[in-house]
Design an enzyme around this catalytic site. Structure first.
Site, short mmCIF file in Angstrom:
data_model
loop_
_atom_site.label_atom_id
_atom_site.label_comp_id
_atom_site.label_asym_id
_atom_site.label_seq_id
_atom_site.Cartn_x
_atom_site.Cartn_y
_atom_site.Cartn_z
N TYR A 48 0.85 -1.19 0.00
CA TYR A 48 0.00 0.00 0.00
C TYR A 48 0.88 1.24 0.00
O TYR A 48 1.82 1.33 0.80
CB TYR A 48 -0.91 0.01 1.24
CG TYR A 48 -1.84 1.21 1.27
CD1 TYR A 48 -2.84 1.36 0.31
CD2 TYR A 48 -1.71 2.20 2.25
CE1 TYR A 48 -3.69 2.46 0.32
CE2 TYR A 48 -2.56 3.30 2.26
CZ TYR A 48 -3.55 3.42 1.30
OH TYR A 48 -4.39 4.52 1.30
N ASP A 136 9.48 3.36 0.00
CA ASP A 136 8.38 4.00 0.71
C ASP A 136 8.50 3.67 2.20
O ASP A 136 8.16 2.56 2.63
CB ASP A 136 7.05 3.50 0.13
CG ASP A 136 5.84 4.08 0.88
OD1 ASP A 136 6.03 4.72 1.93
OD2 ASP A 136 4.71 3.87 0.40
N LYS A 164 3.62 9.89 8.44
CA LYS A 164 3.24 9.50 9.80
C LYS A 164 4.25 9.77 10.90
O LYS A 164 4.30 10.85 11.47
CB LYS A 164 2.95 7.98 9.82
CG LYS A 164 1.85 7.55 8.88
CD LYS A 164 1.68 6.06 9.02
CE LYS A 164 0.97 5.46 7.83
NZ LYS A 164 -0.45 5.40 7.95
C1 PLP Z 1 3.60 2.39 3.19
C2 PLP Z 1 2.57 3.49 3.07
N1 PLP Z 1 2.70 4.41 2.10
C3 PLP Z 1 1.83 5.43 1.98
C4 PLP Z 1 0.76 5.55 2.83
C5 PLP Z 1 -0.20 6.72 2.69
O1 PLP Z 1 0.01 7.62 3.72
P1 PLP Z 1 -1.18 8.65 4.13
O2 PLP Z 1 -2.26 7.85 4.74
O3 PLP Z 1 -0.49 9.60 5.08
O4 PLP Z 1 -1.61 9.34 2.87
C6 PLP Z 1 0.58 4.62 3.85
C7 PLP Z 1 -0.58 4.74 4.79
O5 PLP Z 1 -0.89 3.88 5.54
C8 PLP Z 1 1.50 3.55 3.99
O6 PLP Z 1 1.37 2.63 4.94
#
Ligand code: PLP
Length: 322
Positions: A48, A136, A164
């Site tokens: 994700y 990521d 986060k």
């Molecule tokens: C690995 C990863 N990338 C991107 C995101 C997206 O982040 P946001 O919810 O701050 O848009 C998440 C959200 O859970 C994530 O776990």
């Protein structure tokens, strides 16, 4: 704030702050496309990366309507922990790939740590095929180690995304890389990205406070000790009762995975017993323990969880409720 992140992550010389993980990923992908002049993005099934078109486009279990065919066609899926599947896609789409995006530790199909050689292999493939490696770290960044999973695994990204944990709960995202790549952003370069609230002072203050606290290695040791304590206790009960539960983790990022065998990729994650997890989730919630409500989401301990609270958690989780 930029200086703190740059000092912690060797692959980052320049960084931009945005407001969420999704924004960081979306901008990183545009930058990779602008830098390479190519469109195709290779991502991993079941990972994700937020809700931007590029990373929801063809991701079976999380796709969405409303995504243009062009976006769908420009994202192709490899298998997590399987370098051959990446190499096959790089050959199949030779000359068209802008980048490979990966979660260094997958967190949305249960926690899946990379098998030895996987991240190094991605680095080598990206170099061989002249594409960018986007790591990521929205979940892992400054959580599994200071500087993120890249520092833990000694992996090197071309572009890294954060979110986060970096902001201590404030709405934050960030992406960074070498000067050569980051200088392609406007106003120096030709790739556009902007945002009214990007780098806003309140969020930056939250981030600076968080990173300053995390500079103390004792915080990570506490996180490691508490999670190890939880897993040692739970592991004993699971082994004694022969329960079909796996306990993957890296540092304080963990999952309680209701599956017969270890889950290494998306296909394996389909074996997870969501109904059993749901019963377990509600039982522990009723007893004061708040896990993420999905059978496949990563959970994280905090440095303020105490030894006594972990003991109590083990005791509650040890009652058969699934
Ligand atoms: C690995 C990863 N990338 C991107 C995101 C997206 O982040 P946001 O919810 O701050 O848009 C998440 C959200 O859970 C994530 O776990």
């Amino acid at each position: 704030m930029a200086e703190l992140v740059i000092a912690a992550v060797p692959s980052i010389e320049k960084i931009r702050f945005v407001n969420s993980g999704t924004e960081a990923v979306m901008s990183a992908i545009r930058l990779a496309r602008g830098f390479t002049g190519q469109e195709t993005i290779i991502m991993f099934e079941g990972c994700y990366h937020g809700h931007c078109d590029a990373t929801l486009a063809s991701n079976g279990h999380q796709s969405s309507s409303g995504i243009p065919d062009g976006a769908k066609a420009a994202t192709v899926l490899a298998k997590f922990n399987d370098l051959q599947s990446v190499e096959a896609l790089l050959n199949q789409h030779k000359g068209k790939v802008a980048g490979i995006i990966v979660e260094p530790v997958a967190g949305s199909m249960g926690v899946i740590t990379p098998v030895p050689g996987f991240l190094e292999g991605l680095r080598a493939l990206a170099d061989r095929f002249g594409v960018l490696l986007i790591i990521d770290e929205v979940l892992t960044g400054f959580r599994v180690a200071f500087g993120g999973a890249q520092n833990y695994y000694n992996a090197k990204a071309d572009i890294t995304c954060f979110g986060k944990a970096l902001g201590g709960g404030m709405p934050i995202g960030a992406y960074g890389g070498s000067k050569e790549i980051m200088n392609r952003l406007q106003p120096d370069g030709d790739v556009y990205q902007a945002g009214t609230f990007s780098g806003n002072p309140v969020t930056m203050a939250g981030g600076i406070a968080t990173l300053t606290l995390l500079k103390d290695p004792a915080v990570y040791q506490t996180l490691e000790d508490r999670t190890a304590q939880l897993f040692a206790g739970l592991g004993k009960v699971i082994a004694k009762n022969n329960w079909p539960i796996q306990l993957p983790r890296l540092g304080s990022m963990f999952s309680i995975v209701f599956a017969e065998k270890p889950v290494l990729n998306f296909q394996d994650s389909l074996t997870i017993d969501c109904k059993a997890f749901s019963k377990f989730f509600h039982f522990v919630l009723d007893n004061g323990i708040y896990l993420p409500p999905s059978a496949v989401d990563a959970a994280c301990l905090s440095s303020v969880h105490t030894v006594e609270e972990i003991e109590e958690t083990i005791e509650i989780m040890s009652k058969k409720v699934f």
